[in-house]
Motif scaffolding. Sequence first.
Motif, mmCIF file in Angstrom:
data_model
loop_
_atom_site.group_PDB
_atom_site.id
_atom_site.type_symbol
_atom_site.label_atom_id
_atom_site.label_comp_id
_atom_site.label_asym_id
_atom_site.label_seq_id
_atom_site.Cartn_x
_atom_site.Cartn_y
_atom_site.Cartn_z
ATOM 1 N N ARG A 103 3.068 11.227 -20.929
ATOM 2 C CA ARG A 103 2.775 10.085 -20.067
ATOM 3 C C ARG A 103 4.048 9.408 -19.576
ATOM 4 N NH1 ARG A 103 -1.286 7.217 -23.289
ATOM 5 N NH2 ARG A 103 -2.426 9.164 -22.889
ATOM 6 N N HIS A 116 -7.230 11.876 -36.798
ATOM 7 C CA HIS A 116 -6.694 11.286 -35.586
ATOM 8 C C HIS A 116 -6.839 9.769 -35.705
ATOM 9 C CE1 HIS A 116 -6.419 15.020 -33.128
ATOM 10 N NE2 HIS A 116 -7.406 15.415 -33.923
ATOM 11 N N GLU A 143 -8.673 8.950 -28.933
ATOM 12 C CA GLU A 143 -8.764 8.231 -27.663
ATOM 13 C C GLU A 143 -10.167 8.342 -27.071
ATOM 14 O OE1 GLU A 143 -5.713 9.072 -24.881
ATOM 15 O OE2 GLU A 143 -4.081 8.622 -26.263
ATOM 16 N N ARG A 144 -10.821 9.482 -27.240
ATOM 17 C CA ARG A 144 -12.199 9.617 -26.772
ATOM 18 C C ARG A 144 -13.133 8.693 -27.552
ATOM 19 N NH1 ARG A 144 -10.828 15.212 -26.432
ATOM 20 N NH2 ARG A 144 -11.681 15.537 -28.536
ATOM 21 N N SER A 177 -2.436 16.963 -29.060
ATOM 22 C CA SER A 177 -2.655 15.590 -28.579
ATOM 23 C C SER A 177 -3.538 14.837 -29.564
ATOM 24 C CB SER A 177 -3.319 15.611 -27.205
ATOM 25 O OG SER A 177 -4.665 16.030 -27.313
ATOM 26 N N ASN A 178 -3.625 13.541 -29.330
ATOM 27 C CA ASN A 178 -4.477 12.653 -30.127
ATOM 28 C C ASN A 178 -5.736 12.280 -29.346
ATOM 29 O OD1 ASN A 178 -5.014 11.159 -32.471
ATOM 30 N ND2 ASN A 178 -4.214 9.284 -31.567
ATOM 31 N N ASN A 179 -6.201 13.192 -28.507
ATOM 32 C CA ASN A 179 -7.323 12.885 -27.620
ATOM 33 C C ASN A 179 -8.625 12.606 -28.371
ATOM 34 O OD1 ASN A 179 -5.679 13.118 -25.426
ATOM 35 N ND2 ASN A 179 -6.352 15.172 -24.866
ATOM 36 N N ASP A 204 -6.039 5.805 -33.876
ATOM 37 C CA ASP A 204 -5.627 5.043 -32.696
ATOM 38 C C ASP A 204 -6.323 3.685 -32.734
ATOM 39 O OD1 ASP A 204 -4.281 4.454 -30.401
ATOM 40 O OD2 ASP A 204 -5.234 5.984 -29.153
ATOM 41 N N ALA A 220 0.476 14.037 -25.606
ATOM 42 C CA ALA A 220 -0.068 13.367 -24.429
ATOM 43 C C ALA A 220 0.650 12.040 -24.188
ATOM 44 C CB ALA A 220 -1.564 13.141 -24.598
ATOM 45 N N HIS A 221 0.971 11.325 -25.281
ATOM 46 C CA HIS A 221 1.732 10.083 -25.142
ATOM 47 C C HIS A 221 3.133 10.374 -24.614
ATOM 48 C CE1 HIS A 221 -1.440 8.256 -27.597
ATOM 49 N NE2 HIS A 221 -0.959 7.082 -27.227
ATOM 50 N N ARG A 243 -12.882 5.290 -25.982
ATOM 51 C CA ARG A 243 -13.116 5.148 -24.544
ATOM 52 C C ARG A 243 -14.324 4.255 -24.265
ATOM 53 N NH1 ARG A 243 -13.465 10.692 -21.752
ATOM 54 N NH2 ARG A 243 -11.285 10.678 -22.440
ATOM 55 N N CYS A 284 1.684 12.658 -30.878
ATOM 56 C CA CYS A 284 0.858 13.103 -29.757
ATOM 57 C C CYS A 284 1.718 13.456 -28.543
ATOM 58 C CB CYS A 284 -0.138 11.989 -29.416
ATOM 59 S SG CYS A 284 -1.107 12.278 -27.938
#
Length: 550
Positions: A353, A260, A466-467, A461-463, A262, A349-350, A470, A347
């Motif tokens: 959005r 992943h 992203e986590r 997703s690419n969470n 980002d 999730a993107h 964060r 992703c």
Amino acid sequence: MTLTPDDLPSDLASALAALRAEREARRQAEAVAASAQAKLSDTEALIAHLQLMIEKLKREKYGQRSERTARLIEQMELQLEDLVTAASEDELAAAAAAAKIQSVRAFARKRPVRRPWPETIERERVVVEPPTACACCGGSRLSKLGEDVTETLEEIPRRFKLIETVREKFTCRDCEKITQPPAPFHVTPRGLIGPQLLATILFDKFGMHAPLNRQSARFKAEGIDLPLSTLADQVGHATFAVMPLFHVIERHVLAAERLHGDDTTIRILAKGKCATGRIWTYTRDDRPFAGPAPPAAIYYASSDRRGERPQKHLAGFAGILQCDCYSGFEPLFDPQRKEQPITPAFCYAHARRGFFELADIAKKARDGKKGKPISPIALEAVRRLDALFEIERAINGRSAAERYAVRQEKSKPLLDDMHAWLLRERDTLSRSSEVLKPINYMLRRWADFARFIDDGRICLSNNAAERALRGIALGRRNWTFAGSQRGADRAAVMLTLITTARLNDVDPKAWLADVLARIADLPASRLHELLPWDWKRLREADKAADQQAA
């Protein structure tokens, strides 16, 4: 002196002698350059320290003046922190280079005289086991001559204590030689700060985002005088010490089948102003498809977001990259790439959005009549995407083969239907329609969005990445900016260690303390024992053995 082709010797013995001379000259040049760099870094730190003192004296003489001056002093303190830390790292590099050659003396920084510790502080005396025989002649008639004491400030929860490591000296009555046990390893010079306290400082700075100037103020309030420059010096030595472990984690992450990726913004101080740089993360997490490899994350810092940055980071990677549709990644996906091309997986999730912003019913209710109307197409797209996410939640943690089977049965019909629906809706929209942008975002890259259907390893997703970012997004409000590019690189190293420990359910502070205490004594072949997952496994095995013995 470099030999020209005409000067090269013809016989093997002369060639070997010339090669040794060339190697010795190269090592000497490296040692001289490292010593010069260490001296330059020390000078820059001294200049920054003097400038800070001048500003503080001006503030005392002329009063508070303005809030801008107060911010300037805090900014100078953060800059000094990075310069002192960099000077400590360069000093260690110079010492390592000088150790390889006898003719160059390593540069040693001049540090301020250490202030005495408070008399009220708790003390613990640890005596190193004395020798029983003379190291020179083997005689047993040893007489104590004296002792060397190293005072190490260590932390016990909510209290401090000084550990006095005593090395007693003995003289031999037979040969008059002095015998003394060797000094134990200390991460920092002269053992000023113990590994537990140093781990606390590192974790508070990089894990809890508390700058060193605030930590210094906290220590002073607790009766311990640890100036900013002293803390920065300790951080520099600790970063230097853990770099081998950083490289081991880096190799583990880049050996993954799927990553992943980002990035997020970070302000970096450069020439009196802040530039917007980036912190990049690449996370290996195989737990969603029950992979055996432990999770880990690697971080890099850069002064910009040019595409060459991720291309450099992932130059040796050849698996699946889950990411957003940032154009800088595209050269990595080129089939003509010299190295094996990376397979993209975008992703959802993107993508969701973009639709959700046009279908946010709650935001519409808050805005009232002034808000934009809800897009029925965007609302339907969100509903369809949520159906795919619902299937994913049910198969999270299953094997890749099981995930593939469920997706072929349940997700593939939904995705094919959504693809046809998006094509039909796009033909009915005008060019000015806002929902056209998120539709085209998916349709132009549909093959890469749909790749998860045929590969159970891919997540929707690419969470994971992203986590991993964060904490930086939340913490940068505390430290505002990195004092320099090297400061940002240092933060990336420490974030790699702390985040990897957290991903493996390991207490980062306890793990860092043990790493700092043991890393110098472990050979490179056993460095893997300090990786969070192996460290945790060994601790659990020792604990089970103790319980069984009891």
